[in-house]
Design a protein around this motif. Sequence first.
Motif, PDB file in Angstrom:
ATOM      1  N   TYR A 329      -3.329  -3.738   2.324  1.00  0.00           N
ATOM      2  CA  TYR A 329      -2.492  -3.413   3.480  1.00  0.00           C
ATOM      3  C   TYR A 329      -1.056  -3.272   2.972  1.00  0.00           C
ATOM      4  O   TYR A 329      -0.538  -4.179   2.333  1.00  0.00           O
ATOM      5  N   VAL A 348      -3.676   1.194   5.587  1.00  0.00           N
ATOM      6  CA  VAL A 348      -4.807   0.483   4.999  1.00  0.00           C
ATOM      7  C   VAL A 348      -5.397   1.353   3.895  1.00  0.00           C
ATOM      8  O   VAL A 348      -5.705   2.523   4.123  1.00  0.00           O
ATOM      9  N   VAL A 375      -2.071 -10.465   5.986  1.00  0.00           N
ATOM     10  CA  VAL A 375      -3.238 -10.152   6.799  1.00  0.00           C
ATOM     11  C   VAL A 375      -4.220 -11.312   6.684  1.00  0.00           C
ATOM     12  O   VAL A 375      -4.306 -11.976   5.649  1.00  0.00           O
ATOM     13  N   ILE A 382      -2.676  -8.796  11.461  1.00  0.00           N
ATOM     14  CA  ILE A 382      -1.656  -8.394  10.500  1.00  0.00           C
ATOM     15  C   ILE A 382      -0.299  -8.851  11.030  1.00  0.00           C
ATOM     16  O   ILE A 382      -0.017  -8.731  12.228  1.00  0.00           O
ATOM     17  N   VAL A 419      -2.567  -3.405   2.579  1.00  0.00           N
ATOM     18  CA  VAL A 419      -3.126  -2.389   3.432  1.00  0.00           C
ATOM     19  C   VAL A 419      -4.614  -2.288   3.243  1.00  0.00           C
ATOM     20  O   VAL A 419      -5.088  -1.715   2.297  1.00  0.00           O
TER      21      VAL A 419
END
Length: 530
Positions: A329, A348, A375, A382, A419
């Motif tokens: 992320y 992501v 995350v 997130i 991501v």
Amino acid sequence: MVPIESMFRLLVFTILLASVKFSTTEQFDVDEQISDVNPNDGTIQKYVEEQSKGWIEQGDQRQPKVNVKLELTKLNISHAWDSSWPTKTRQLGSVSAVSFDNNGNVVVFHRGDHVWDGSSFNYDNVYLPRSKGPIAANAIIAFNRKTGEVSYEWGNGMFYMPHGLTVDHENNVWVTDVALHQVMKFSANNRTKPELILGTAFQPGNSLKKFCKPTAVACLPDGDFFISDGYCNARIIKYSRTGERILSWGQNSFSGHAFDHAPRNFFAIPHALTLATDLGLLCVADRENGRVQCFHTDNGTFHSQYHSGIVGDRLFSVAYAPINGGQLYVVNGPLLGHSADNAVLGFVIHMQSNKVIAKFGPNDGVFENPHDIIVTPDGNEIYVAQYAPNIAFKFMSKTPATSNAIKTFPNNSALKPSVTLDNNTMTSSETSELETTATDAQASQQILFIIGLFISFICITLFAVWVIRRRKLDSRNRRRHAWDFPTVKTDFKLGNLLERKRGFEKLDQEASDEEPNSSTNALLSSAQFA
């Protein structure tokens, strides 16, 4: 006749080619043992040229020819902003970092009334407004993940210019302060006095005992830890649990040599760190090169890198979630002095396919200046730190993942996710194919490659038979051909086919404490203050 030895050579070479092909198609088998480069030896120029060339030859995708606006519209929005989190009763300064503690609280590091601007440092990277004193407010605040209320706070009168914060598996808090040029560790039982301090207060340097604007810390389960140092030195340093230096790597792509694409192990501000312990990797947000570089945690050698034209050429932070084979992320940043199609968003990245599979932002829109990201291990939540405007964001997955991801925080709190994206965050055309595409495509490619080898060998054999028969017929003629005369035999050595280039020497771990003159200040002065 065609020499049998020549056919044997061809067969051996074909077999070796097949073995190399199969070894490089295995999952995550992109390891290249690239040792550290000594900046003082005479091989640096050759290293830069070879690595830059190699990057391009291997399919450089730093500037892919894609319609960025169009590709952005194709990405699904994976997470929605929870605008009610955190409580509005607590005012924050510039939010520079965010992490999870072992109780699942979200811990933020903010700068209070201190602002990093053009007057904060001189050209020698010395902090100027020292007389103003440290931040009076509590610079570290923990918010309840569910309610957004303050769980606890501390850190008043300790910090001058906060940057990175990480809570490790033992609930120790690690922070970096770019004004102090120091890294501090606060134990779980004592938040008033650091248990460990690395660096010399207010004295920038590039040595065994000094840092220059260190940015982040990442801690392994065994207690060893990594420091990214940072804005000036562009190096990653690994330490033992007790603070003894183990190894170091990295060179500054802001200085020394100019090239279009930075080679591996070079950084233009290593800005954030995240650990993928299940893969044995440390991943670095290489900010001004707009990429994530991942390295083996045991020896610091290069493993892989991730860059996309959709993300752009500035990448501020990275986090990792152990789902779907590994997902990163990331948050990017606004381009300086450029009008570009790239939007400031969270993205992501699916590590196995090296593809951007989703995006997210406040109100399905864009950020202004995101600085850090974390995350949860399952990828459902997130959190993003933004330094201007001063906001800590919370995002919830629009389609909560049900995966085999590790869900307990105590053993994974030191893993800053990047991501990443589960199947539900992909575009509709890719959702049902992600898990099967990689394995099916790999198997299909291998089968086709084997078939192609056999067909090639049969064709070569038939051609050889045809040549032999033709020569027999031609031998009846009076004219002699050049290939009728014997050729000079040469020794065939299989080892010649296996010859490989040698790597570079590791950095000298016993380097002197003398500080070199900095040649990067003028270049770094153009970077955005963060």
